[in-house]
Structure formats: structure tokens, C-alpha cells
Design a protein around this motif. Structure first.
Motif, PDB file in Angstrom:
ATOM      1  N   LYS A 130      -7.172  -1.585 -40.326  1.00  0.00           N
ATOM      2  CA  LYS A 130      -8.249  -1.184 -41.238  1.00  0.00           C
ATOM      3  C   LYS A 130      -7.671  -0.554 -42.492  1.00  0.00           C
ATOM      4  CE  LYS A 130     -11.682   2.468 -41.773  1.00  0.00           C
ATOM      5  NZ  LYS A 130     -12.410   3.583 -41.113  1.00  0.00           N
TER       6      LYS A 130
ATOM      7  N   SER B 125      -7.307  -2.218 -46.209  1.00  0.00           N
ATOM      8  CA  SER B 125      -8.026  -1.457 -47.237  1.00  0.00           C
ATOM      9  C   SER B 125      -7.096  -1.116 -48.397  1.00  0.00           C
ATOM     10  CB  SER B 125      -8.608  -0.173 -46.633  1.00  0.00           C
ATOM     11  OG  SER B 125      -9.575  -0.469 -45.646  1.00  0.00           O
TER      12      SER B 125
ATOM     13  N   ARG C  98     -14.885  -2.248 -45.030  1.00  0.00           N
ATOM     14  CA  ARG C  98     -13.839  -1.642 -44.190  1.00  0.00           C
ATOM     15  C   ARG C  98     -13.912  -0.119 -44.238  1.00  0.00           C
ATOM     16  NH1 ARG C  98     -10.507  -5.791 -42.728  1.00  0.00           N
ATOM     17  NH2 ARG C  98     -10.400  -7.564 -44.155  1.00  0.00           N
TER      18      ARG C  98
ATOM     19  N   TYR D 111     -12.644  -7.388 -37.681  1.00  0.00           N
ATOM     20  CA  TYR D 111     -11.818  -6.188 -37.785  1.00  0.00           C
ATOM     21  C   TYR D 111     -10.442  -6.478 -38.390  1.00  0.00           C
ATOM     22  CZ  TYR D 111     -15.315  -3.969 -34.820  1.00  0.00           C
ATOM     23  OH  TYR D 111     -16.495  -3.462 -34.314  1.00  0.00           O
TER      24      TYR D 111
ATOM     25  N   HIS E 257     -15.066  -2.438 -40.368  1.00  0.00           N
ATOM     26  CA  HIS E 257     -14.964  -3.885 -40.181  1.00  0.00           C
ATOM     27  C   HIS E 257     -15.703  -4.584 -41.319  1.00  0.00           C
ATOM     28  CE1 HIS E 257     -18.635  -2.584 -37.918  1.00  0.00           C
ATOM     29  NE2 HIS E 257     -19.166  -3.535 -38.687  1.00  0.00           N
TER      30      HIS E 257
END
Length: 223
Positions: free
Chosen positions: A127, A131, A173, A112, A178
Motif C-alpha cells: 500500500k 502510494s 490507496r 490491494y 485498496h
């Protein structure tokens, strides 16, 4: 009987007139100083110590040929997503499957965070942070591959591999929240390397190729 008149030399005439003569000095050709050479201003050329002009090779950008390197990125991306799909469908979470004992297992795991599970327990905001970071990096690499020198093939290979790996983990992601990992290298139960995936391999190998190009090949291209 008068003596015949002799023609007077120019020197005698000048002396009688009271002029002072300055003896001429013979100048040896080797004593002449050469006028300084004008500096050469042509771009992409230089002068050797002997004054001979040599041309520096002109670097041409990949341009439309970057499409070839995008295909390499797609190969890395496709291989990454296919192997992750296999890991998800064939493996059970955190149950190792020995491949080469005692060095290699297939072990399904979820990351994660970033590399080595950095910020894995941050609460969910990581996240979107990672990203966005991967998206910016991918866009940069897409543009950089167009502008990279066509002669720098090793550099382009490295950039393409990093691009494919970055997009592969970015897809994870965005779709799953994850990153899917499954390659587990270890030495019995003494030492365990963090579980990784094909995208991580592409990024690591690509960065290594970029560093090699910067250290050993970049100066040769510009000289």
C-alpha cells in the motif's frame, strides 16, 4: 630617305632588354572557385542543399498554459471518484450486474496490489510502496506538463490523463487501503479481463497517446 620612326611596343622593348614574357591566361568566370560559405551558427536554423536558410520552428513550453491540462486531469479524477462512489453504494461486493451480456458487467472488487492484482497478497507494505510511487509519478507529471512543448497537444493530453488516473488510484490507496474496481469485461464464462476502473482507463489511454506522440510526432516538431 630615312624611314619614319615607329613606336615600339612594350613587348619589343622587353625582348630587347632580355626579359621573358609570360603570356596572360584568360580565366573563364566558370573556372573560378567559390570561397567556402561560412557555417551558419544561428540556433534554430539550417541550410538546404542549395544554400538557402530555413528556420526551424522554436518550441515553446506550456508554462502557465499547463493549467488547461490540469483541468483535464481533474475531469478524469472527478469522473473516476464519482463512479467509484456509485459502485460502492449501488453494488454488492463480487456480485456481477449484467450491463451488455455477455460482454460487460458491473462487478465491485478491491485491488490491494498494482495492475492485474500484482503484489495483492504481499502483506500490507505494498500500500505504501505503490502510494509513494504514484505520488512521485504525479509530481513528475505536474512539472513535465509545464515544460512540455506547447505544440505537443497530443502529448499533453496523454500526460494529463495519466496524471488524473494516477491521483485517482492514489486517493483510493490512502483512504481505503485498496483500489476500487468495478468494470468487468468478459466473454461469457470463457474469458475474463481483470476488473478495472476509470482511473485505469485514463492511464492506459494516456500512455497510448504518449507513445503515439513519441513515435510519429516528436521528430516532426524538432525538424
Amino acid at each position: 630617305m630615312d624611314e619614319p620612326l615607329k613606336p615600339k611596343l612594350d613587348e619589343e622593348v622587353a625582348v630587347e632588354a632580355g626579359a621573358t614574357l609570360t603570356p596572360l591566361k584568360l580565366v573563364n568566370a566558370t573556372d573560378k572557385k567559390e570561397s567556402p560559405r561560412p557555417a551558419h551558427v544561428t540556433t534554430g536554423s539550417s541550410l538546404t542543399p542549395k544554400g538557402r536558410l530555413i528556420k526551424t520552428p522554436k518550441l515553446i513550453a506550456n508554462g502557465k498554459r499547463a493549467f488547461v491540462w490540469y483541468l483535464l486531469s481533474l475531469v478524469v479524477l472527478g469522473l473516476d471518484q464519482w463512479t467509484k462512489w456509485l459502485a460502492e453504494t449501488k453494488l454488492t461486493f463480487h456480485e456481477p450486474v449484467p450491463v451488455i451480456e455477455p460482454f460487460l458487467n458491473w462487478t465491485l472488487a478491491y485491488n490491494y496490489g498494482a495492475a492485474f492484482s500484482f503484489l495483492a497478497d504481499a502483506g500490507g507494505w505494498q500500500k505504501w510502496f505503490f502510494s509513494a510511487l504514484a505520488l512521485v509519478m504525479s509530481l513528475f507529471l505536474i512539472v513535465y506538463l509545464i515544460k512540455a512543448p506547447r505544440q505537443a497537444k497530443l502529448l499533453s493530453v496523454g500526460l494529463a490523463m495519466v496524471l488524473g488516473g494516477a491521483v485517482g488510484n492514489l486517493i483510493d490507496r490512502l483512504l481505503h487501503g485498496h483500489v476500487i474496481d468495478f468494470i468487468h469485461i468478459h466473454s461469457a464464462d470463457v474469458w475474463h479481463y481483470p476488473i478495472f476502473n476509470i482511473a485505469d482507463m485514463g492511464i492506459s489511454i494516456g500512455v497510448a497517446l504518449i507513445i503515439i506522440d513519441m513515435l510519429f510526432l516528436e521528430k516532426k516538431r524538432s525538424s
